[in-house]
Design an enzyme around this catalytic site. Structure first.
Site, PDB file in Angstrom:
ATOM      1  N   ASP A  34      21.049  14.899 -29.001  1.00 10.51           N
ATOM      2  CA  ASP A  34      20.757  14.021 -30.133  1.00 10.51           C
ATOM      3  C   ASP A  34      21.437  14.513 -31.406  1.00 10.51           C
ATOM      4  OD1 ASP A  34      19.227  12.817 -28.309  1.00 10.51           O
ATOM      5  OD2 ASP A  34      17.297  13.108 -29.328  1.00 10.51           O
ATOM      6  N   ASP A  38      23.907  12.611 -33.991  1.00 12.10           N
ATOM      7  CA  ASP A  38      23.607  12.460 -35.421  1.00 12.10           C
ATOM      8  C   ASP A  38      24.778  12.916 -36.288  1.00 12.10           C
ATOM      9  OD1 ASP A  38      21.200  11.450 -34.797  1.00 12.10           O
ATOM     10  OD2 ASP A  38      20.076  13.318 -35.110  1.00 12.10           O
ATOM     11  N   GLU A 115      13.724 -13.471 -10.647  1.00 11.33           N
ATOM     12  CA  GLU A 115      13.839 -12.568 -11.809  1.00 11.33           C
ATOM     13  C   GLU A 115      12.509 -12.528 -12.562  1.00 11.33           C
ATOM     14  OE1 GLU A 115      16.981 -14.318 -14.130  1.00 11.33           O
ATOM     15  OE2 GLU A 115      18.413 -14.254 -12.471  1.00 11.33           O
ATOM     16  N   LYS A 117       9.920 -12.863 -15.356  1.00 14.76           N
ATOM     17  CA  LYS A 117       9.992 -13.693 -16.564  1.00 14.76           C
ATOM     18  C   LYS A 117       9.373 -12.889 -17.705  1.00 14.76           C
ATOM     19  CE  LYS A 117       9.062 -18.305 -18.338  1.00 14.76           C
ATOM     20  NZ  LYS A 117       8.341 -17.926 -19.547  1.00 14.76           N
ATOM     21  N   CYS A 426     -22.137 -29.519 -40.149  1.00 10.91           N
ATOM     22  CA  CYS A 426     -22.696 -29.401 -41.484  1.00 10.91           C
ATOM     23  C   CYS A 426     -22.214 -30.647 -42.227  1.00 10.91           C
ATOM     24  CB  CYS A 426     -22.156 -28.140 -42.156  1.00 10.91           C
ATOM     25  SG  CYS A 426     -22.429 -28.135 -43.932  1.00 10.91           S
TER      26      CYS A 426
HETATM   27  S1  IVH Z   1      16.546 -18.861 -17.301  1.00  9.85           S
HETATM   28  C1  IVH Z   1      17.825 -23.064 -17.976  1.00  9.85           C
HETATM   29  N1  IVH Z   1      15.678 -16.460 -16.702  1.00  9.85           N
HETATM   30  O1  IVH Z   1      11.676 -18.299 -20.094  1.00  9.85           O
HETATM   31  C2  IVH Z   1      17.276 -21.742 -17.645  1.00  9.85           C
HETATM   32  N2  IVH Z   1      14.619 -17.592 -18.482  1.00  9.85           N
HETATM   33  O2  IVH Z   1      11.400 -21.664 -20.321  1.00  9.85           O
HETATM   34  C3  IVH Z   1      16.634 -21.129 -18.799  1.00  9.85           C
HETATM   35  N3  IVH Z   1      12.859 -16.321 -19.605  1.00  9.85           N
HETATM   36  O3  IVH Z   1      12.071 -18.815 -23.174  1.00  9.85           O
HETATM   37  C4  IVH Z   1      16.161 -19.808 -18.742  1.00  9.85           C
HETATM   38  N4  IVH Z   1      13.023 -14.516 -18.368  1.00  9.85           N
HETATM   39  O4  IVH Z   1      13.877 -17.122 -22.475  1.00  9.85           O
HETATM   40  C5  IVH Z   1      15.530 -17.521 -17.497  1.00  9.85           C
HETATM   41  N5  IVH Z   1      15.033 -14.332 -16.068  1.00  9.85           N
HETATM   42  C6  IVH Z   1      14.894 -15.382 -16.869  1.00  9.85           C
HETATM   43  C7  IVH Z   1      13.934 -15.411 -17.909  1.00  9.85           C
HETATM   44  C8  IVH Z   1      13.831 -16.556 -18.694  1.00  9.85           C
HETATM   45  C9  IVH Z   1      12.392 -15.088 -19.379  1.00  9.85           C
HETATM   46  C10 IVH Z   1      12.363 -17.235 -20.658  1.00  9.85           C
HETATM   47  C11 IVH Z   1      13.431 -17.917 -21.446  1.00  9.85           C
HETATM   48  C12 IVH Z   1      12.740 -19.129 -21.992  1.00  9.85           C
HETATM   49  C13 IVH Z   1      11.743 -19.411 -20.927  1.00  9.85           C
HETATM   50  C14 IVH Z   1      12.188 -20.591 -20.088  1.00  9.85           C
END
Ligand code: IVH
Length: 671
Positions: A34, A38, A115, A117, A426
């Site tokens: 680090d 820096d 993936e 979410k 009320c």
């Molecule tokens: S694909 C058209 N992949 O979920 C496809 N979205 O309603 C659009 N999100 O706010 C998104 N992880 O930001 C995709 N692996 C992922 C995601 C992802 C989170 C969020 C995205 C958006 C919402 C989709």
């Protein structure tokens, strides 16, 4: 001209620092100490200080933030940022595959990407010739806000790409805050006496929407990329390869992504993520499933706001048990008394929950809740926490029944149950709690949207005795505000100007801002169309309200009670005297040529792509009429999520029923 060797040294330092930041933040594998980092950084800063003309867009020094902006500039997205349709079960996921098959009859088998979410904020990062040049929020999907300065402060986001990147790359991904970072931030804020963030998502959103990026730079934000605006640009064949390329460019991808060769594997992965979710260092609210192959994605195409080739498989709500320690009774703008559960603080998926809404007395009885009960509490996404049930087996006999108050907790006047029996009210129109709520509504975005007079300011002015009623707002002077805590010369001046400006409005907006029970924006517009001026409305015969198409009996009764009240009449007169000027919201053109002329629409359930008010406005702008109860007049029932009993009745009556997508089409096609 700075000497060439300085330019070279700066280029070297930038490259070194960016490289080591990537190894540290993205790969989690630093190769220098680090202290060494820096030293290089200090050298860069001092050289840039001497030669500011040599500061480049990709210099790591740009990550510390820059002075505050006045507002965020709009950035139109070259390709719209869509959202995703939700699914909630294994069956829904299989239903998703069935729809794919129906659409693509020639495809036997789909490969998917699954993936996590992330529960954060969608952003777009624009790289021109490999350099991060702009960053935007999702906004309404078509136009976002310019948050470039803020995004640059996030260490995992590369300022310059590596490898064989294209000239233009619009990266999409999620900015979020980890759970440990969120907890630390809140501890810090609590020590400083600052308001706490409700959850990591709000903390991330609040941090990213700072006009002063130096504040964003202090917030521990993180980022994963999940795609680009136009996959064709990169020539990748599928989502999996695309993500690999993005990783090679130096962007962070989520390590928990999986490629699945069947929907069964997708379902397995959904369950796997659901169980491992509690151990993750960040909040996820579901799993995104995407058809992997881009050629197939292309053929499937998009619906109005979401692609056909992807779906968000949401997780069920997260629950925890805790103790119901008491009940608080809140008084709303229209006098409704809402019980709120006071809970022993409990962490649910990383967020501390200490209050939950109880809606009304029926709800308390239905759930058989007692003070002292062990209760099951759940939190689903952004939804306010709620009590699912009492765990009666845990009772020890010391629990106490919850009694509803008989008098208003604020003004002590007797409470009444009116036509909607579940709600205690009320009915003292001078009740200070209602008064304050009305004032807050009047100045809020839903009202006249007076800048500087948000909820906090209104509470303060009210408790200082400066604004006991609406006309008092218009009697405020700069001197009244300047010396209050948290105010200064500039903010006071601004607020006074905003108050002055608010006097120029439309009658419709003004009436809606008054917060008369049952009189929202739509009815207010009908009143404006009918009466044109406030004085005409004040003189109107209250029997005539029912003649207005779209005004029901409850609305008419509420309006006439309001207008008969001497105090209210005085208030309105004082406001006219204060100089309110009403312009017509829109010239009253004949609606005959408009596409929705003759359509009478009724909404039920929650719309996901726009608010009820926006939807109503769109209908009215197109000449349609919106009503609030089911009758033979209704031509279309628009159903959002969780449509209620209206749906069944409308079906029986043979009324045309449209879901949200079909409603959007109605708005578009008929134009
Ligand atoms: S694909 C058209 N992949 O979920 C496809 N979205 O309603 C659009 N999100 O706010 C998104 N992880 O930001 C995709 N692996 C992922 C995601 C992802 C989170 C969020 C995205 C958006 C919402 C989709």
């Amino acid at each position: 001209m700075p000497p060439t060797n300085i330019k070279e040294r700066l280029a070297f330092l930038r490259q070194e620092l960016n490289h080591h930041a990537h190894l540290y933040y993205v790969e989690d594998n630093p190769i220098i100490a680090d202290g060494e980092y820096d030293m290089l950084f200090q050298e860069l800063l001092s050289l840039e200080k001497s030669f500011p003309q040599l500061i480049s867009q990709d210099s790591p020094s740009q990550r510390v933030g820059s002075p505050a902006l006045h507002s965020f500039a709009p950035i139109p997205h070259r390709h719209p940022m869509l959202s995703l349709e939700n699914s909630f079960s294994d069956d829904d996921l299989r239903g998703f595959e069935d729809r794919l098959h129906r659409f693509l009859l020639d495809v036997d088998n789909f490969t998917y990407m699954a993936e996590p979410k992330l529960d954060g904020l969608a952003v777009e990062l624009i790289y021109e010739n490999g350099i991060l040049s702009k960053a935007a929020t999702r906004g309404n999907g078509q136009v976002g806000e310019d948050i470039t300065a803020n995004i640059k402060t996030i260490p995992v986001i590369p300022l310059r790409l590596q490898g064989a990147y294209p000239n233009l790359l619009e990266v999409r991904g999620e900015v979020f805050m980890g759970l440990a970072e969120f907890a630390n931030l809140n501890t810090q804020r609590s020590k400083n006496g600052e308001a706490l963030f409700a959850n990591p998502r709000n903390a991330a959103a609040g941090s990213l929407r700072q006009l002063d990026s130096r504040i964003t730079a202090q917030r521990p934000l993180d980022f994963f990329t999940y795609g680009i605006s136009d996959p064709e640009l990169l020539g990748a064949e599928n989502q999996y390869n695309l993500l690999q390329s993005l990783q090679e460019f130096g962007l962070k991808i989520n390590p928990l992504i999986r490629r699945c060769s069947s929907i069964d594997e997708v379902v397995d992965q959904y369950h796997h993520l659901m169980t491992s979710r509690a151990d993750l260092p960040y909040d996820i609210d579901g799993m995104v499933v995407k058809v992997d192959n881009f050629a197939l994605q292309q053929r499937l195409g998009n619906k109005a706001r979401s692609p056909r080739w992807a779906i968000a498989a949401k997780f069920p709500a997260v629950q925890a048990t805790t103790i119901l320690e008491g009940v608080d009774f809140q008084v709303g703008r229209t006098g409704a008394i809402t019980p709120v559960a006071l809970l022993k603080p409990v962490a649910i998926a990383g967020v501390t929950v200490s209050r939950a809404t109880l809606h009304n007395e029926d709800e308390i009885r239905r759930k058989d809740l007692h003070i002292g009960d062990t209760v099951l509490v759940q939190r689903a996404g952004d939804v306010i926490p709620e009590i699912v049930k009492a765990i009666s087996s845990q009772r020890n006999g010391n629990e106490k029944a919850i009694s509803m108050p008989t008098s208003c907790p604020v003004c002590l006047s007797e409470l009444q149950r009116q036509e909607d029996k579940a709600v205690l009210r009320c009915i003292n129109s001078q009740c200070p709690a209602q008064n304050l709520r009305r004032l807050i509504h009047f100045t809020s975005k839903a009202g006249l949207d007076i800048d500087g007079l948000g909820k906090k300011a209104m509470k303060q002015l009210y408790s200082e005795g400066l604004t006991q009623d609406i006309p008092a707002i218009y009697a405020l002077k700069k001197e009244d505000l300047v010396h209050l805590e948290g105010w200064g010369e500039v903010s006071a001046q601004k607020a006074i100007r905003a108050i002055e400006k608010s006097k120029k409005t439309t009658l419709n907006r003004f009436l809606a801002a008054l917060g008369i029970r049952h009189i929202g924006e739509v009815t207010a517009q009908l009143l404006e169309d009918t009466f044109k001026s406030l004085s005409a409305l004040l003189e109107a015969d209250s029997n005539s309200f029912l003649d207005i198409e779209g005004v029901g009996s409850q609305m008419a009764a509420s309006l006439s009670t309001f207008l008969k009240d001497e105090g209210n009449r005085r208030t309105l007169q004082q406001l006219l005297d204060a100089g309110f000027v009403f312009s017509q919201a829109r010239s009253k053109v004949s609606t005959h040529n408009l596409p929705l002329n003759g359509h009478v629409l009724l909404f039920t359930g929650k719309l996901s792509s726009l608010s009820r008010n926006e939807a109503k406005k769109k209908v009215k702008d197109r000449g349609g009429q919106v009503v609030s109860s089911l009758s033979k007049k209704v031509t279309h029932l628009i159903c959002g999520e969780k449509a209620g009993s209206k749906l069944k009745k409308a079906e029986e009556m043979g009324i045309v029923i449209l879901n949200e997508d079909e409603f959007q089409l109605l708005l578009q096609n008929d134009r």
